[in-house]
Design a protein around this motif. Sequence first.
Motif, PDB file in Angstrom:
ATOM      1  N   VAL A  21       0.609 -16.175 -13.090  1.00 10.61           N
ATOM      2  CA  VAL A  21       1.220 -16.936 -13.905  1.00 10.61           C
ATOM      3  C   VAL A  21       2.424 -17.326 -14.014  1.00 10.61           C
ATOM      4  N   ARG A  22       2.772 -17.182 -12.581  1.00 13.44           N
ATOM      5  CA  ARG A  22       4.193 -17.678 -12.067  1.00 13.44           C
ATOM      6  C   ARG A  22       5.346 -16.700 -12.672  1.00 13.44           C
ATOM      7  N   ASN A  23       4.952 -15.533 -13.011  1.00 13.49           N
ATOM      8  CA  ASN A  23       5.956 -14.339 -13.357  1.00 13.49           C
ATOM      9  C   ASN A  23       6.252 -14.667 -14.982  1.00 13.49           C
ATOM     10  N   CYS A  59      10.664 -16.788 -11.852  1.00 17.66           N
ATOM     11  CA  CYS A  59      10.105 -16.651 -13.329  1.00 17.66           C
ATOM     12  C   CYS A  59       9.826 -18.095 -14.072  1.00 17.66           C
ATOM     13  N   ALA A  60       8.664 -18.267 -14.625  1.00 15.83           N
ATOM     14  CA  ALA A  60       8.372 -19.591 -15.275  1.00 15.83           C
ATOM     15  C   ALA A  60       8.765 -19.359 -16.831  1.00 15.83           C
ATOM     16  N   GLY A  61       9.380 -18.452 -17.378  1.00  6.74           N
ATOM     17  CA  GLY A  61       9.639 -18.566 -18.595  1.00  6.74           C
ATOM     18  C   GLY A  61       8.841 -17.615 -19.314  1.00  6.74           C
ATOM     19  N   ALA A  62       8.931 -17.790 -20.739  1.00  4.46           N
ATOM     20  CA  ALA A  62       7.890 -17.006 -21.708  1.00  4.46           C
ATOM     21  C   ALA A  62       6.563 -17.459 -21.448  1.00  4.46           C
ATOM     22  N   ASP A  63       5.804 -16.570 -21.762  1.00  4.16           N
ATOM     23  CA  ASP A  63       4.257 -16.723 -21.820  1.00  4.16           C
ATOM     24  C   ASP A  63       3.980 -17.860 -22.648  1.00  4.16           C
ATOM     25  N   LEU A  64       3.822 -19.161 -22.248  1.00  7.44           N
ATOM     26  CA  LEU A  64       3.362 -20.389 -23.174  1.00  7.44           C
ATOM     27  C   LEU A  64       2.030 -20.156 -23.648  1.00  7.44           C
ATOM     28  N   LYS A  65       1.146 -19.603 -22.859  1.00  5.99           N
ATOM     29  CA  LYS A  65      -0.414 -19.130 -23.345  1.00  5.99           C
ATOM     30  C   LYS A  65      -0.303 -18.488 -24.635  1.00  5.99           C
ATOM     31  N   GLY A  66       0.492 -17.450 -24.613  1.00  4.22           N
ATOM     32  CA  GLY A  66       0.579 -16.353 -25.771  1.00  4.22           C
ATOM     33  C   GLY A  66       1.274 -16.969 -26.736  1.00  4.22           C
ATOM     34  N   ALA A 104      13.465 -22.130 -17.869  1.00  4.52           N
ATOM     35  CA  ALA A 104      13.435 -21.959 -19.527  1.00  4.52           C
ATOM     36  C   ALA A 104      13.828 -20.395 -19.433  1.00  4.52           C
ATOM     37  N   GLY A 105      13.034 -19.672 -20.180  1.00  5.22           N
ATOM     38  CA  GLY A 105      13.261 -18.204 -20.243  1.00  5.22           C
ATOM     39  C   GLY A 105      13.698 -17.479 -18.902  1.00  5.22           C
ATOM     40  N   GLY A 106      13.063 -18.033 -17.787  1.00  9.58           N
ATOM     41  CA  GLY A 106      13.313 -17.391 -16.479  1.00  9.58           C
ATOM     42  C   GLY A 106      14.729 -17.926 -16.005  1.00  9.58           C
ATOM     43  N   LEU A 107      15.223 -19.102 -16.408  1.00  9.50           N
ATOM     44  CA  LEU A 107      16.591 -19.342 -16.209  1.00  9.50           C
ATOM     45  C   LEU A 107      17.542 -18.489 -17.074  1.00  9.50           C
ATOM     46  N   GLU A 108      17.111 -18.068 -18.378  1.00 12.87           N
ATOM     47  CA  GLU A 108      17.882 -17.422 -19.018  1.00 12.87           C
ATOM     48  C   GLU A 108      18.038 -15.808 -18.552  1.00 12.87           C
ATOM     49  N   LEU A 109      16.927 -15.434 -17.833  1.00 16.98           N
ATOM     50  CA  LEU A 109      17.061 -14.148 -17.262  1.00 16.98           C
ATOM     51  C   LEU A 109      18.026 -14.109 -16.261  1.00 16.98           C
ATOM     52  N   ARG A 130      10.330 -29.332 -22.684  1.00 14.84           N
ATOM     53  CA  ARG A 130       9.058 -30.387 -22.752  1.00 14.84           C
ATOM     54  C   ARG A 130       8.323 -29.728 -23.886  1.00 14.84           C
ATOM     55  N   TRP A 131       8.274 -28.572 -24.332  1.00 12.27           N
ATOM     56  CA  TRP A 131       7.100 -27.940 -25.221  1.00 12.27           C
ATOM     57  C   TRP A 131       8.038 -27.693 -26.809  1.00 12.27           C
ATOM     58  N   GLY A 132       9.220 -27.904 -26.836  1.00 11.19           N
ATOM     59  CA  GLY A 132       9.841 -27.634 -28.152  1.00 11.19           C
ATOM     60  C   GLY A 132      10.234 -26.244 -28.293  1.00 11.19           C
ATOM     61  N   VAL A 133      10.222 -25.406 -27.265  1.00 12.82           N
ATOM     62  CA  VAL A 133      10.439 -23.908 -27.513  1.00 12.82           C
ATOM     63  C   VAL A 133      11.926 -23.697 -27.306  1.00 12.82           C
ATOM     64  N   PRO A 134      12.717 -23.117 -28.185  1.00 10.34           N
ATOM     65  CA  PRO A 134      14.104 -22.938 -28.135  1.00 10.34           C
ATOM     66  C   PRO A 134      14.637 -22.062 -27.282  1.00 10.34           C
ATOM     67  N   LEU A 135      15.839 -22.231 -26.335  1.00 11.29           N
ATOM     68  CA  LEU A 135      16.396 -21.029 -25.716  1.00 11.29           C
ATOM     69  C   LEU A 135      17.050 -20.207 -26.624  1.00 11.29           C
ATOM     70  N   ILE A 136      16.534 -19.105 -26.677  1.00 15.61           N
ATOM     71  CA  ILE A 136      17.027 -18.248 -27.723  1.00 15.61           C
ATOM     72  C   ILE A 136      17.251 -16.513 -26.839  1.00 15.61           C
ATOM     73  N   ASP A 137      17.402 -16.709 -25.728  1.00 15.61           N
ATOM     74  CA  ASP A 137      17.605 -15.693 -24.950  1.00 15.61           C
ATOM     75  C   ASP A 137      18.860 -15.826 -24.297  1.00 15.61           C
TER      76      ASP A 137
HETATM   77  C1  LIG Z   1       6.628 -23.205 -13.103  1.00 14.43           C
HETATM   78  C2  LIG Z   1       6.014 -24.143 -12.588  1.00 14.43           C
HETATM   79  C3  LIG Z   1       6.756 -25.647 -12.233  1.00 14.43           C
HETATM   80  C4  LIG Z   1       4.981 -23.670 -11.358  1.00 14.43           C
HETATM   81  O1  LIG Z   1       4.332 -24.865 -11.083  1.00 14.43           O
HETATM   82  P1  LIG Z   1       3.224 -24.409  -9.887  1.00 14.43           P
HETATM   83  O2  LIG Z   1       2.545 -25.691  -9.678  1.00 14.43           O
HETATM   84  O3  LIG Z   1       3.606 -23.492  -8.966  1.00 14.43           O
HETATM   85  O4  LIG Z   1       2.055 -23.328 -10.672  1.00 14.43           O
HETATM   86  P2  LIG Z   1       0.897 -23.871 -11.703  1.00 14.43           P
HETATM   87  O5  LIG Z   1      -0.231 -24.391 -11.257  1.00 14.43           O
HETATM   88  O6  LIG Z   1       1.697 -24.775 -12.856  1.00 14.43           O
HETATM   89  O7  LIG Z   1       0.873 -22.578 -12.599  1.00 14.43           O
HETATM   90  C5  LIG Z   1      -0.128 -21.397 -11.999  1.00 14.43           C
HETATM   91  C6  LIG Z   1      -0.475 -20.711 -13.289  1.00 14.43           C
HETATM   92  O8  LIG Z   1       0.638 -20.167 -13.915  1.00 14.43           O
HETATM   93  C7  LIG Z   1       0.616 -20.430 -15.342  1.00 14.43           C
HETATM   94  N1  LIG Z   1       1.650 -20.589 -15.907  1.00 14.43           N
HETATM   95  C8  LIG Z   1       2.911 -21.250 -15.413  1.00 14.43           C
HETATM   96  N2  LIG Z   1       3.867 -21.081 -16.185  1.00 14.43           N
HETATM   97  C9  LIG Z   1       3.416 -20.532 -17.173  1.00 14.43           C
HETATM   98  C10 LIG Z   1       3.959 -19.847 -18.436  1.00 14.43           C
HETATM   99  N3  LIG Z   1       5.235 -20.385 -18.937  1.00 14.43           N
HETATM  100  N4  LIG Z   1       3.295 -19.220 -19.466  1.00 14.43           N
HETATM  101  C11 LIG Z   1       1.996 -19.027 -19.182  1.00 14.43           C
HETATM  102  N5  LIG Z   1       1.311 -19.449 -18.075  1.00 14.43           N
HETATM  103  C12 LIG Z   1       2.202 -19.914 -17.039  1.00 14.43           C
HETATM  104  C13 LIG Z   1      -0.372 -21.659 -15.097  1.00 14.43           C
HETATM  105  O9  LIG Z   1      -0.811 -22.024 -16.431  1.00 14.43           O
HETATM  106  C14 LIG Z   1      -1.323 -21.613 -14.125  1.00 14.43           C
HETATM  107  O10 LIG Z   1      -2.338 -20.701 -14.726  1.00 14.43           O
HETATM  108  P3  LIG Z   1      -3.778 -21.170 -14.501  1.00 14.43           P
HETATM  109  O11 LIG Z   1      -4.194 -21.010 -12.947  1.00 14.43           O
HETATM  110  O12 LIG Z   1      -4.674 -20.111 -15.381  1.00 14.43           O
HETATM  111  O13 LIG Z   1      -4.062 -22.670 -14.737  1.00 14.43           O
HETATM  112  C15 LIG Z   1       5.021 -24.461 -13.697  1.00 14.43           C
HETATM  113  O14 LIG Z   1       3.628 -23.720 -13.667  1.00 14.43           O
HETATM  114  C16 LIG Z   1       5.448 -24.819 -14.998  1.00 14.43           C
HETATM  115  O15 LIG Z   1       6.253 -25.643 -15.328  1.00 14.43           O
HETATM  116  N6  LIG Z   1       5.134 -23.668 -15.772  1.00 14.43           N
HETATM  117  C17 LIG Z   1       5.731 -23.843 -17.452  1.00 14.43           C
HETATM  118  C18 LIG Z   1       7.310 -23.759 -17.429  1.00 14.43           C
HETATM  119  C19 LIG Z   1       7.831 -23.709 -18.720  1.00 14.43           C
HETATM  120  O16 LIG Z   1       7.971 -24.884 -19.394  1.00 14.43           O
HETATM  121  N7  LIG Z   1       8.184 -22.724 -19.429  1.00 14.43           N
HETATM  122  C20 LIG Z   1       8.780 -22.452 -20.560  1.00 14.43           C
HETATM  123  C21 LIG Z   1       8.321 -21.335 -21.481  1.00 14.43           C
HETATM  124  S1  LIG Z   1       9.267 -21.359 -22.809  1.00 14.43           S
HETATM  125  C22 LIG Z   1      10.642 -20.591 -22.862  1.00 14.43           C
HETATM  126  O17 LIG Z   1      10.977 -19.621 -21.769  1.00 14.43           O
HETATM  127  C23 LIG Z   1      11.807 -20.377 -23.470  1.00 14.43           C
HETATM  128  C24 LIG Z   1      12.630 -19.290 -23.760  1.00 14.43           C
HETATM  129  O18 LIG Z   1      13.877 -19.275 -24.319  1.00 14.43           O
HETATM  130  C25 LIG Z   1      11.504 -18.915 -24.988  1.00 14.43           C
HETATM  131  N8  LIG Z   1      11.781 -17.376 -25.437  1.00 14.43           N
HETATM  132  C26 LIG Z   1      13.002 -17.549 -26.294  1.00 14.43           C
HETATM  133  C27 LIG Z   1      10.857 -17.135 -26.253  1.00 14.43           C
HETATM  134  C28 LIG Z   1      11.710 -16.489 -24.151  1.00 14.43           C
END
Ligand SMILES: CC(C)(COP(=O)([O-])OP(=O)(O)OC[C@H]1O[C@@H](n2cnc3c(N)ncnc32)[C@H](O)[C@@H]1OP(=O)(O)O)[C@@H](O)C(=O)NCCC(=O)NCCSC(=O)C[C@@H](O)C[N+](C)(C)C
Length: 254
Positions: A21-23, A59-66, A104-109, A130-137
Motif C-alpha cells: 500500500v506504498r507504505n 510513504c503515501a501518507g495515512a491509510d486512506l482505505k482505513g 501527504a502524511g508521508g511528507l509530514e513524516l 484531493r481527498w479533503g483530509v487535513p494536514l494535522i501531523d
Molecule cells: C503514492 C501514489 C502516487 C503511488 O502511486 P502508484 O501508481 O505507485 O501506486 P498505486 O497503484 O496508486 O497504489 C498501489 C496500492 O497502494 C494503495 N495505496 C496507495 N496509497 C494509499 C494510501 N494512502 N492509503 C491506502 N492505500 C494506498 C493503492 O490503493 C493500491 O492498492 P491496490 O493494489 O489494492 O489497489 C498513489 O498511490 C497515491 O496517490 N496514493 C494516495 C496518496 C494520498 O493522497 N495520501 C493522502 C493520505 S491522507 C494524509 O496522509 C494526510 C495526513 O495529514 C492525515 N493524517 C493527519 C490523518 C495523518
Amino acid sequence: MPVRTERQGPVTTVILSRPEVRNAVDGPTAAALADAFRAFEADPDAHVAVLWGEGGTFCAGADLKGIGEGRGNRVAPGGDGPMGPTRMRLTKPVIAAVAGHAVAGGLELALWCDLRVAEQDAVFGVFCRRWGVPLIDGGTVRLPRLIGTSRAMDLILTGRPVDAAEALDIGLANRVVPTGEARRAAEELAADIARFPQACLRGDRMSVLEQDGLAEADAIAGELKHGMNALHEAVEGAARFAAGLGRHGDFTEI
Ligand SMILES: CC(C)(COP(=O)([O-])OP(=O)(O)OC[C@H]1O[C@@H](n2cnc3c(N)ncnc32)[C@H](O)[C@@H]1OP(=O)(O)O)[C@@H](O)C(=O)NCCC(=O)NCCSC(=O)C[C@@H](O)C[N+](C)(C)C
C-alpha cells in the motif's frame, strides 16, 4: 511487521514496510513507528536514525482505505501523532531517506526529520488536498518554517507534485542522489554525523529546534543553555586540536 529496525553501530535505520500500500500508515503502523523512535531515543549507543520506506516508496501518507471505512488513525491531543512520531521532540537527529513518493502524511513524516536525502525521481506533495483530509501531523507548521510561507502556501493550496530538483532548490530536500541510493546515502550521512562529539551536536540541534516562536533574546539565551551543557566536550575537543588532530577537515581522526 509494518515497521522494523536495523542497527549499524551508532546508526539506527527505522524501516516502514507496507510496500503493498506504498507504505501508507494505519493505526498499528503509526504506533509501531512511534515505538521504534522511542526505542532509538532511549538507547544510549544509538546516535542518529534514518527513516526509510521499503519497496521504492517513502510513504503515501495515512491509510486512506482505513479512513474511508471509518478506521482513521488515532488523533489524541497530547498523544502520538496520527502518523506516529511526529509530535515527539527527540534529542537526536533523524534523516529521511526518500525514494518514490513522500506525500501527504508521508511528507509530514519527512518534515519531522532533521534532513531529507531524496532520490532523483522522488516526489513530494500535499496529495491529501484531493481527498479533503487535513494536514494535522505538523505539515502546516513545519513546511512554512522550512521553505517559507509563500512556497509552502503554494504546495498546500495546490497539492501539486514537487520533483526532487525543485525540492532541492527550495530547501525541502538537502541532498539528491541517484535512484536506489537514498538509504545508503542517508546511512553514510548519519554515520558521519554520529562520529562527532554528541552532547555539543545535540545541544546545537536543540537550539535550532527550540527557537521557533521565541524572541531573539530568548532564543540566544536558549542557545547558551544548550551550549553550556556540552562544555566538557569543548575542552576535550580543543585538547585534540592542540595535539594536532582533526585539522584540515580530516574528521576521521577525531
Ligand atoms: C503514492 C501514489 C502516487 C503511488 O502511486 P502508484 O501508481 O505507485 O501506486 P498505486 O497503484 O496508486 O497504489 C498501489 C496500492 O497502494 C494503495 N495505496 C496507495 N496509497 C494509499 C494510501 N494512502 N492509503 C491506502 N492505500 C494506498 C493503492 O490503493 C493500491 O492498492 P491496490 O493494489 O489494492 O489497489 C498513489 O498511490 C497515491 O496517490 N496514493 C494516495 C496518496 C494520498 O493522497 N495520501 C493522502 C493520505 S491522507 C494524509 O496522509 C494526510 C495526513 O495529514 C492525515 N493524517 C493527519 C490523518 C495523518
